[in-house]
Motif scaffolding. Structure first.
Motif, mmCIF file in Angstrom:
data_model
loop_
_atom_site.group_PDB
_atom_site.id
_atom_site.type_symbol
_atom_site.label_atom_id
_atom_site.label_comp_id
_atom_site.label_asym_id
_atom_site.label_seq_id
_atom_site.Cartn_x
_atom_site.Cartn_y
_atom_site.Cartn_z
ATOM 1 N N PHE A 9 0.839 -1.197 0.000
ATOM 2 C CA PHE A 9 0.000 0.000 0.000
ATOM 3 C C PHE A 9 0.874 1.248 0.000
ATOM 4 C CE2 PHE A 9 -3.219 2.967 1.565
ATOM 5 C CZ PHE A 9 -4.316 2.575 0.812
ATOM 6 N N ALA A 10 0.566 2.202 -0.858
ATOM 7 C CA ALA A 10 1.419 3.378 -1.050
ATOM 8 C C ALA A 10 1.087 4.483 -0.064
ATOM 9 C CB ALA A 10 1.289 3.890 -2.488
ATOM 10 N N SER A 11 1.405 4.237 1.199
ATOM 11 C CA SER A 11 1.243 5.268 2.223
ATOM 12 C C SER A 11 2.363 5.104 3.237
ATOM 13 C CB SER A 11 -0.118 5.148 2.922
ATOM 14 O OG SER A 11 -0.206 3.930 3.634
ATOM 15 N N LYS A 12 2.779 6.222 3.821
ATOM 16 C CA LYS A 12 3.875 6.212 4.800
ATOM 17 C C LYS A 12 3.323 5.746 6.144
ATOM 18 C CE LYS A 12 8.058 7.262 6.358
ATOM 19 N NZ LYS A 12 8.621 8.631 6.325
ATOM 20 N N VAL A 13 4.005 4.810 6.776
ATOM 21 C CA VAL A 13 3.597 4.330 8.089
ATOM 22 C C VAL A 13 4.515 4.918 9.156
ATOM 23 C CG1 VAL A 13 2.637 2.195 7.170
ATOM 24 C CG2 VAL A 13 5.023 2.239 7.928
ATOM 25 N N TYR A 41 6.791 1.963 2.090
ATOM 26 C CA TYR A 41 6.772 3.057 1.120
ATOM 27 C C TYR A 41 7.330 4.336 1.736
ATOM 28 C CZ TYR A 41 4.685 6.496 -2.110
ATOM 29 O OH TYR A 41 4.463 7.520 -3.001
ATOM 30 N N GLU A 42 8.228 4.988 1.013
ATOM 31 C CA GLU A 42 8.815 6.261 1.428
ATOM 32 C C GLU A 42 8.530 7.297 0.339
ATOM 33 O OE1 GLU A 42 9.824 9.262 2.760
ATOM 34 O OE2 GLU A 42 10.577 7.792 4.198
ATOM 35 N N PRO A 43 7.624 8.258 0.592
ATOM 36 C CA PRO A 43 7.236 9.186 -0.466
ATOM 37 C C PRO A 43 8.225 10.319 -0.735
ATOM 38 C CG PRO A 43 6.028 9.652 1.547
ATOM 39 C CD PRO A 43 6.825 8.419 1.819
ATOM 40 N N ASP A 44 9.065 10.653 0.247
ATOM 41 C CA ASP A 44 9.851 11.873 0.120
ATOM 42 C C ASP A 44 11.359 11.654 0.163
ATOM 43 O OD1 ASP A 44 7.464 13.479 0.105
ATOM 44 O OD2 ASP A 44 7.326 13.107 2.266
ATOM 45 N N LYS A 45 11.837 10.918 1.152
ATOM 46 C CA LYS A 45 13.273 10.800 1.369
ATOM 47 C C LYS A 45 13.885 9.730 0.464
ATOM 48 C CE LYS A 45 12.681 12.067 6.237
ATOM 49 N NZ LYS A 45 12.852 11.624 7.644
ATOM 50 N N GLU A 46 15.208 9.705 0.477
ATOM 51 C CA GLU A 46 15.923 8.690 -0.288
ATOM 52 C C GLU A 46 15.782 7.330 0.400
ATOM 53 O OE1 GLU A 46 17.357 9.107 -3.302
ATOM 54 O OE2 GLU A 46 16.442 11.098 -3.153
ATOM 55 N N ASP A 47 16.035 6.264 -0.368
ATOM 56 C CA ASP A 47 15.968 4.916 0.190
ATOM 57 C C ASP A 47 16.917 4.798 1.381
ATOM 58 O OD1 ASP A 47 14.355 4.536 -1.951
ATOM 59 O OD2 ASP A 47 15.579 2.997 -2.928
ATOM 60 N N SER A 48 16.476 4.062 2.403
ATOM 61 C CA SER A 48 17.310 3.863 3.583
ATOM 62 C C SER A 48 16.980 2.527 4.220
ATOM 63 C CB SER A 48 17.114 5.000 4.597
ATOM 64 O OG SER A 48 15.778 5.027 5.068
ATOM 65 N N TRP A 64 13.171 1.247 3.668
ATOM 66 C CA TRP A 64 12.329 2.380 3.265
ATOM 67 C C TRP A 64 12.629 2.686 1.808
ATOM 68 C CZ3 TRP A 64 8.619 3.882 6.516
ATOM 69 C CH2 TRP A 64 8.778 3.648 7.877
ATOM 70 N N MET A 65 11.627 2.553 0.943
ATOM 71 C CA MET A 65 11.866 2.680 -0.501
ATOM 72 C C MET A 65 10.924 3.686 -1.141
ATOM 73 S SD MET A 65 12.529 -1.083 -2.106
ATOM 74 C CE MET A 65 13.972 -2.059 -1.689
ATOM 75 N N LYS A 66 11.507 4.475 -2.013
ATOM 76 C CA LYS A 66 10.673 5.331 -2.859
ATOM 77 C C LYS A 66 10.087 4.464 -3.965
ATOM 78 C CE LYS A 66 11.544 9.627 -3.523
ATOM 79 N NZ LYS A 66 12.076 10.955 -3.938
ATOM 80 N N ASN A 73 -1.587 1.889 -5.060
ATOM 81 C CA ASN A 73 -0.542 0.903 -5.332
ATOM 82 C C ASN A 73 0.839 1.550 -5.322
ATOM 83 O OD1 ASN A 73 -1.928 -1.770 -6.939
ATOM 84 N ND2 ASN A 73 -3.160 0.079 -6.748
ATOM 85 N N SER A 74 1.795 0.817 -4.799
ATOM 86 C CA SER A 74 3.195 1.232 -4.928
ATOM 87 C C SER A 74 3.900 0.249 -5.858
ATOM 88 C CB SER A 74 3.889 1.246 -3.564
ATOM 89 O OG SER A 74 3.762 -0.005 -2.930
ATOM 90 N N VAL A 75 4.748 0.787 -6.721
ATOM 91 C CA VAL A 75 5.537 -0.050 -7.636
ATOM 92 C C VAL A 75 7.003 0.248 -7.368
ATOM 93 C CG1 VAL A 75 6.071 -0.612 -10.027
ATOM 94 C CG2 VAL A 75 3.711 -0.047 -9.374
ATOM 95 N N TYR A 76 7.735 -0.788 -6.937
ATOM 96 C CA TYR A 76 9.153 -0.643 -6.618
ATOM 97 C C TYR A 76 9.972 -1.287 -7.732
ATOM 98 C CZ TYR A 76 7.131 0.092 -1.957
ATOM 99 O OH TYR A 76 6.384 0.546 -0.897
ATOM 100 N N ARG A 77 10.486 -0.450 -8.611
ATOM 101 C CA ARG A 77 11.201 -0.997 -9.756
ATOM 102 C C ARG A 77 12.469 -1.731 -9.365
ATOM 103 N NH1 ARG A 77 10.751 4.419 -13.347
ATOM 104 N NH2 ARG A 77 10.864 5.256 -11.230
ATOM 105 N N GLN A 78 13.132 -1.251 -8.274
ATOM 106 C CA GLN A 78 14.372 -1.920 -7.862
ATOM 107 C C GLN A 78 14.109 -3.340 -7.364
ATOM 108 O OE1 GLN A 78 12.759 0.654 -6.477
ATOM 109 N NE2 GLN A 78 13.704 1.304 -4.546
#
Length: 376
Positions: A9-13, A41-48, A64-66, A73-78
């Motif tokens: 789910f594409a929301s920050k927890v 899901y990480e909407p703002d910061k860089e992956d960590s 934590w992934m953008k 929906n979130s799509v994580y290409r990496q």
């Protein structure tokens, strides 16, 4: 074994303010001797990467992934790269109707497990129907292991045509509650006016889906029935346009002095909220499970709930809680008043609720899943 667990789910927890299911499950998995990474899901910061817990030489991490956000929906290409997927022996994906679940069912069905919660097509119905036409056939063919959080979700997936659907349920991460901290003095002061009151509790988002206006109407009826000592404790916040309507109702019915609203309480301080409360009311129109139900039962606060994923799985009506199928103010007010005034009933529901939740652990759920897929 290395396990990847995707919350799609594409929301920050916020792990500090909510008892996150993925973390509870992940802690159980590392106690079983596996390493586990959770994707949030990480909407703002860089992956960590955040280390959450370690046990017996195994580590639980949050990745934590953008991601690309498409509706919910979130799509994580990496993650979709073969070199990334090859790091893991088992991948747990959440919700059949998330794009990532479909993509992973194409890329690595041999090590993919579905853990599904929703039990209704609620939003974006045209999109849901299109998804079912295009993606559902392959999902049904490729998904060998299908687990759900509730019996309602099991029926939902079975109706979609999925085979071998098993109800796992949901556990409760007790770590935050096991260590009793000193009372938060600021919170203690705010709760002071509730002493010697019969306190109804609601915890959650203030939104239409949670049926907040109905809850306020029930409370108004309850007070009109000479329950002058009744108070309502609301913990949570919502969008201004929603909250505004609710507080307007409170003002118009002169309920201001009988309702305490706390927009936010830290997870570590929630024990003070539950100890100040007599009954949890949960009249939601829809909820996948509801961790607040489990927390209430753990803290021996009897629950009055609508029919939803968590209540239908955990509660036996009038045994360890109360379930009311209709949204009828009089029925809810009568049941609430009875539970507040009948000490014998209240004590019995307290005891049975606690006994029920004591047997529901993430360790057992992890065992059930791993054994079902041959890793137990």
């Amino acid at each position: 074994m290395r396990i990847l667990y995707l919350r799609n789910f594409a929301s920050k927890v916020n792990p500090e303010s909510y008892n996150l299911q993925e973390i509870g499950f992940g802690k159980a998995l590392i106690r079983k001797g596996h390493d586990c990474d959770i994707v949030y899901y990480e909407p703002d910061k860089e992956d960590s990467v955040q280390i959450v817990d370690q046990a017996q030489g195994h580590t639980l991490r949050i990745l934590w992934m953008k991601g690309l956000k498409i509706l919910s929906n979130s799509v994580y290409r990496q993650i979709l790269r073969r070199e990334f997927l090859d790091q893991y022996d088992l991948i747990i994906t959440t919700e059949y109707n998330q794009i990532m679940s479909y993509m992973l069912a194409k890329l690595c069905p041999e090590k993919l497990v579905l853990y599904h919660g929703p039990y209704s097509d609620n939003n974006n119905l045209l999109v849901r129907r299109a998804y079912d036409v295009v993606c559902l056939p392959k999902m049904k063919r490729n998904m060998k292991y299908n687990f759900v959080k509730s019996d309602l979700a099991k029926q939902f997936l079975s109706d979609k045509g999925f085979a071998n659907v098993h109800t796992l349920g949901v556990g409760l991460d007790r770590d935050t509650f096991m260590v009793r901290r000193e009372p938060n003095p600021v919170l203690e002061e705010k709760l002071e006016p509730l002493k010697n009151k019969k306190v109804l509790l609601y915890i959650g988002i203030l939104e239409e889906r949670r049926n907040i206006l109905f809850m306020l109407q029930v409370f108004n009826v309850l007070r009109s029935r000479l329950m002058e000592e009744a108070a309502l404790l609301i913990v949570g916040d919502g969008k201004p346009e929603d909250s505004g309507r609710y507080f307007e109702f409170i003002r118009n019915h002169q309920l201001d002095s009988h309702i305490l609203h706390l927009p936010k309480v830290a997870q570590q301080d929630l024990w003070q909220i539950y100890e100040a409360s007599d009954v949890m009311v949960f009249p939601t129109n829809y909820d996948i499970f509801g961790m607040v139900l489990m927390e209430s039962m753990y803290f021996r606060v009897p629950v009055i709930s609508s029919v939803n994923g968590g209540a239908s799985t955990l509660i036996k009506d009038n045994f360890n809680g109360i379930i009311i199928e209709q949204f009828d103010e009089e029925l809810w007010a009568e049941a609430t008043g009875r539970l507040l005034s009948d000490e014998i009933l209240h004590k019995r529901l307290q005891t049975e609720a606690y006994n029920t939740i004591s047997a529901v652990t993430w360790d057992q759920i992890a065992d059930d899943m791993l054994q079902a897929i041959g890793f137990g």
